[in-house]
Structures are given as structure tokens and as C-alpha cells.
Design an enzyme around this catalytic site. Structure first.
Site, PDB file in Angstrom:
ATOM      1  N   CYS A 210      -5.380   3.768  -9.673  1.00  0.00           N
ATOM      2  CA  CYS A 210      -4.133   4.054  -8.955  1.00  0.00           C
ATOM      3  C   CYS A 210      -4.254   5.340  -8.137  1.00  0.00           C
ATOM      4  CB  CYS A 210      -2.995   4.147  -9.960  1.00  0.00           C
ATOM      5  SG  CYS A 210      -1.412   4.423  -9.204  1.00  0.00           S
TER       6      CYS A 210
ATOM      7  N   VAL B 116     -12.897 -18.397   4.244  1.00  0.00           N
ATOM      8  CA  VAL B 116     -14.200 -17.916   4.699  1.00  0.00           C
ATOM      9  C   VAL B 116     -15.224 -18.528   3.753  1.00  0.00           C
ATOM     10  CG1 VAL B 116     -15.662 -15.902   5.038  1.00  0.00           C
ATOM     11  CG2 VAL B 116     -13.244 -15.812   5.651  1.00  0.00           C
TER      12      VAL B 116
ATOM     13  N   GLU C 126      -6.190 -16.305   5.164  1.00  0.00           N
ATOM     14  CA  GLU C 126      -5.651 -16.566   3.826  1.00  0.00           C
ATOM     15  C   GLU C 126      -5.834 -18.049   3.514  1.00  0.00           C
ATOM     16  OE1 GLU C 126      -4.105 -14.957   1.104  1.00  0.00           O
ATOM     17  OE2 GLU C 126      -4.178 -17.038   0.404  1.00  0.00           O
TER      18      GLU C 126
ATOM     19  N   GLY D  33      -7.363   7.179 -12.797  1.00  0.00           N
ATOM     20  CA  GLY D  33      -7.705   5.758 -12.684  1.00  0.00           C
ATOM     21  C   GLY D  33      -7.739   5.254 -11.261  1.00  0.00           C
TER      22      GLY D  33
ATOM     23  N   HIS E 297      27.495   6.553   2.436  1.00  0.00           N
ATOM     24  CA  HIS E 297      27.390   6.046   3.805  1.00  0.00           C
ATOM     25  C   HIS E 297      26.842   7.138   4.713  1.00  0.00           C
ATOM     26  CE1 HIS E 297      28.364   3.691   7.347  1.00  0.00           C
ATOM     27  NE2 HIS E 297      28.923   4.785   7.878  1.00  0.00           N
TER      28      HIS E 297
ATOM     29  N   GLY F 129      -2.979 -11.044   0.304  1.00  0.00           N
ATOM     30  CA  GLY F 129      -2.141 -10.503  -0.768  1.00  0.00           C
ATOM     31  C   GLY F 129      -1.706  -9.106  -0.342  1.00  0.00           C
TER      32      GLY F 129
END
Ligand code: FAD
Length: 474
Positions: free
Chosen positions: A44, A238, A204, A42, A445, A183
Site C-alpha cells: 500500500c 492479448v 479488457e 507494505g 451547502h 480493473g
């Protein structure tokens, strides 16, 4: 040709579709997975999460070599071979695509390459290279995803105007790049191009970047962008794009009253995504869509057609791969008669900018909008030894806690590796963990994960590395 009969057909092999097909096969169903692309995975895998993160990783090195001069380690200026970068990125996609195809085969999932079209509520026509095939199904899962929105004013058919799909191909490194929309996609890809050497201008329309993230989490990204980009302009629109020889002319409205014309070598339009619901034959079924075109589903991911389920981007909500994957699990369990529903499911969000931003559960802005009483603790990464060793103290770990029950309601992290760290926060919220649970869990740690423990300690007023008095409830 006789129709092929199957218990389940899944249309679309992205992270929603292939996860559903695999899980259903694992639970004993006869499954056909229909995908129009040559490679499974897909958006992704092919033109989203994976290529963008590969490019972010590759280009992060460029930034690192600059920064390391202050540590006494200097490098010659990096030489850029964009063709080789593309080959490397493509090799990752090939490997992952082959992996998914192999897993489908081992599970006995029949993969049909072709475009699916619903003839009616029980029949899918698949246009394959070898011709048409008909699949008669008991249940269908629609997982056809989404594509980049390209408003008419920007759709000139000029290849210099790119969506994320073309931008990920890195045809060249434009001297001047305009990114429309701040975004996560615009900010991530803007980061890639800026590191490659483009002068990046991001505009934006809204008054802030990364909608959804709390302002304190977005702030370090704004700081980074103000340095790394040529400009980051909010409240700016824009109005129009036009071809101007080998460049693109952008007509910009910054609210000052006068429109400005600016020239760019390439433009990336990242203003949102639209569902892939056209030419799917949905009108031949009882499936209904909402006013934005996403398929309407109930909490069991069932559509208004009893035989058809929809998951992933096409079902709306947050358009993220892990949301699609989880919906696949819920949908398949619902098909198999289990009582699974999409309810109280925490979907973390990660923006892979520099620094990364991640959050899960309730945000501060949502708590305020709901008028919900919460206590918020923030552990600054300047107090983290590990953050100092990374030279990245520009981080913050924030917990949103119910003051009565002390339960963790939300976690927000900005900083190096925030995307990896948020999983602990997500688990804490899912498990109903309290601040005490986080504070009393021993964290290794020196790691950045300690910032979650120390933030929880702050709630009780005794974090080892940050001095705080017990605050009042906010
Ligand atoms: P998709 O992945 O869109 O897959 C749908 C599939 O259906 C496609 O393969 C398509 O070819 C196929 N298809 C469509 N119509 C038909 C048809 N009629 N017949 C047969 N096949 C059809 N999400 C994250 O969680 N993390 C990230 O870091 C992230 N980064 C991203 C970066 C970019 C640049 C982009 C664009 C997206 C990113 N996403 C990310 C979002 C993520 O890619 C999507 O949310 C996710 O892919 C949705 O999965 P899906 O299964 O719903 O659909």
C-alpha cells in the site's frame, strides 16, 4: 543463538500487519513485527495506494490547467520533470514509512527486518542481514499480502513489460502504452500516463471495465477514457507479447477471427494479483490454502492451524488496504479473547479514476442477482450547485433502499471526490440508517455531500433540486 520468545509475531508490515501489531501492543501484548522490505508499510505505502494516488493528484493538475482555459484562465503548456516527480513521490513514502517506524518504536513493537519462514506451528525463522534468528510465538498473524500476477505469456524479462510496481516508478513517458486489464489498477495508472502525455490503449477481456461497479457508475469513466485514452477496447485479449527491437509486439485477439499485431513502447500488465504464499514454510504448519493459493480463514480470521491467523490480501476476499486494516482489528480482538467476528462488515470500494467511482454495501447488480426487491434513487450531479462550481456535473449519487424498512442497503457514487463522499454512505449502511435519516440530516451547502441527502429526499418524492414523482418499487 537462543530463540526470542514472544506472545505474538506478525509477518508482513503492510496495512494489515502493522495495524495488527500496533493494536495488539496497545492491548498489552508483547509483539514482534517481521518485514522483509527496508521500509514498513507494505504494498500500500511502497508500491500501491499511496504512490498511485500521489501520481494521480500530481497529474490531475495537468488536466486542470487545460480545462481552466474555458474559465478564462490559461497556462503555458506544463513542463515535465519526471525525475523531480519521482523524488517528490519518494519523499511522501519516506515520510510515511518513518512515521510507521516511529509509531512501532513508541509502542514497544520490536521490528525485525528479514524474511520470515515457518519452521513449525510455533517457530518462525527470520533471515536478517545479520543472520538467522528464531522466534518462538504463542500466536502468529500472517499478513504477507499479494503481488502482481504476470502470466507466462507476458513474462519475457523485458523491462518494457511492466507490472504496477514498475509503472509507478515512471522510468519514462512512453509514446505508446498498452495497458492489459481495465480493473482499477489499469484504469488508474492508464489515467496517470495519459495525463503525462502517453497515447494509452487499454484492452479488457471482459465486456466492461471496473468489474464490481454498477454499469451506470462506470459509464462516466468510460466516457472519460474514450476521450483521454487513444483506445479503450473491451472483449479484447492479448494472446502474446514479444520483444521487437526497442518495442513490444502485442498479438491481439479482438474476437474478429484474425489476430492483430501492434507495437508499443511499454506494456503495463494489470490482470490481477496473486498471494505471497510461496517460500513461507506453510507446509510445516497446519495452514491450508484455497485453490487460488489464498490462506483459508474462518470469520475470526483463524486458519486451520490453531496458533496461526491470516489477514489482508493473503486471506483473499477483496484485496484492499482498509479491508486488511479492519481484519487486523478483528483478528487481534479474537486473539485477546473477545467475541469479534468478520460478519456484516461493509467494505467500501473506491476507484480513483477521473471521475472517481465509489460504492458500499449492496450494488444494483447484486440485488438483481439475488432477486431482491429494492428501490433505487439516482441524484444527477447536474442538479448540484457544488458540482457546477467544480465544472464536474458528470456525477451521480445513487441509493439502494429496502422498500419495506426504508433502510439504506447500498450507496454508489461516481464523480469528483466520490472516494471522500462514500464514507457517509458506509456509515449509513453500518448504522442501519433509513432514507429518512439521510434526508433529515442537515448537510452543509454548497457541498457534494448534499447529493446524498437529496438522493434520499428523492426516495420520498420531494428532492428540492430534482423534480421526481414518487416512483413504483423497482
Ligand atoms: P501488503 O501491503 O501486501 O504487505 C505485505 C508485506 O509483507 C509486504 O511489505 C511484504 O514485503 C511483506 N512480506 C511478504 N512476505 C514476507 C515474508 N516471508 N517475511 C517478511 N515479510 C514478508 N488498496 C486500497 O484500499 N486503496 C487503494 O487505493 C489501493 N491502490 C492500490 C494501487 C496499486 C497499484 C496496488 C498494487 C494496490 C493497491 N491497493 C489499494 C491494494 C492494497 O495495496 C493492498 O490491498 C494492501 O496493501 C494489502 O495489505 P496487506 O497488509 O494484506 O499486505
Amino acid at each position: 543463538m537462543d530463540p526470542i520468545k514472544t506472545e505474538l509475531v506478525v509477518v508482513g508490515a503492510g496495512p494489515g500487519g502493522y495495524a495488527a501489531a500496533f493494536y495488539a501492543a496497545d492491548l498489552g501484548k508483547k509483539v514482534i513485527l517481521v518485514e522483509q522490505d527496508k521500509r514498513l508499510g507494505g504494498v500500500c505505502l511502497n508500491r500501491g495506494c499511496i504512490p498511485s494516488k500521489a501520481l494521480l493528484h500530481a497529474t490531475e493538475l495537468i488536466a486542470e490547467t487545460h480545462d481552466s482555459a474555458a474559465r478564462g484562465i490559461t497556462f503555458a503548456p506544463p513542463q515535465l520533470d519526471v525525475a523531480k516527480l519521482r523524488v517528490w513521490k519518494e519523499a511522501i513514502l519516506t515520510k510515511l514509512g518513518q512515521g510507521i517506524a516511529g509509531l512501532a518504536q513508541r509502542r514497544g513493537v520490536q521490528v525485525m527486518h528479514g524474511r520470515g519462514y515457518f519452521e513449525d506451528s510455533r517457530t518462525l525463522r527470520v533471515e536478517t542481514e545479520a543472520g538467522q534468528q528464531f522466534v518462538q510465538f504463542e500466536k502468529a498473524i500472517i499478513a504477507v499480502g499479494s503481488k502482481p500476477a504476470l502470466p507466462k505469456a507476458f513474462d519475457l524479462g523485458n523491462p518494457r513489460i511492466m507490472t504496477s510496481t514498475e509503472a509507478l516508478e515512471i522510468e519514462d513517458v512512453p509514446a505508446e502504452l498498452l495497458v492489459i486489464g481495465a480493473g482499477y489498477i489499469g484504469m488508474e495508472l492508464g489515467t496517470v500516463y495519459a495525463r503525462l502525455g502517453s497515447r494509452v490503449t487499454v484492452v479488457e477481456a471482459l465486456d466492461s471495465i471496473l468489474t464490481g461497479a454498477d454499469a451506470d457508475l462506470a459509464r462516466p469513466v468510460v466516457k472519460f477514457a474514450e476521450k483521454a485514452f487513444k483506445q479503450l477496447r473491451v472483449k479484447t485479449k492479448v494472446a502474446k507479447l514479444a520483444t521487437a527491437g526497442k518495442q513490444i509486439k502485442a498479438v491481439i485477439d479482438d474476437g474478429s477471427g484474425a489476430l492483430k499485431e501492434e507495437l508499443y513502447d511499454r506494456v503495463l500488465v494489470s490482470v490481477g494479483r496473486v498471494p505471497n504464499a510461496a517460500d513461507l514454510g506453510l507446509e510445516n504448519t497446519k495452514v491450508e490454502r484455497d485453490d487460488k493459493g489464498f490462506i483459508k480463514v474462518n470469520p475470526r480470521l483463524e486458519t486451520t492451524d490453531p496458533a496461526i491467523i491470516a489477514i489482508g490480501d493473503i486471506a483473499g476476499g477483496v484485496l484492499l488496504a482498509h479491508k486488511a486494516h479492519k481484519e487486523a482489528r478483528v483478528a487481534v480482538e479474537a486473539i485477546c479473547g473477545e467475541s469479534s467476528v468478520w460478519e456484516n462488515i461493509i467494505v467500501p470500494a473506491v476507484v480513483f479514476t477521473d471521475p472517481e467511482v465509489a460504492w458500499a454495501g449492496l450494488t444494483e447488480a447484486e440485488a438483481a442477482a439475488q432477486g431482491r426487491k429494492v428501490e433505487i434513487v439516482r441524484f444527477p450531479w447536474g442538479a448540484s450547485g457544488r458540482a457546477l462550481t467544480f465544472d464536474r456535473i458528470d456525477g451521480l449519487t445513487k441509493l439502494i433502499i429496502d422498500p419495506e424498512t426504508e433502510r439504506i442497503l447500498g450507496v454508489g457514487i461516481v464523480g469528483h471526490g466520490a472516494g471522500e463522499l462514500i464514507a457517509e454512505g458506509t456509515l449509513a449502511i453500518e448504522m442501519g440508517a433509513t432514507a429518512r435519516d439521510l434526508a433529515e440530516t442537515v448537510h452543509p451547502h454548497p457541498t457534494l455531500s448534499e447529493t446524498l441527502m437529496e438522493a434520499a429526499e428523492m426516495f420520498f418524492g420531494h428532492a428540492t433540486h430534482a423534480y421526481v414523482r414518487k416512483r413504483c418499487v423497482e
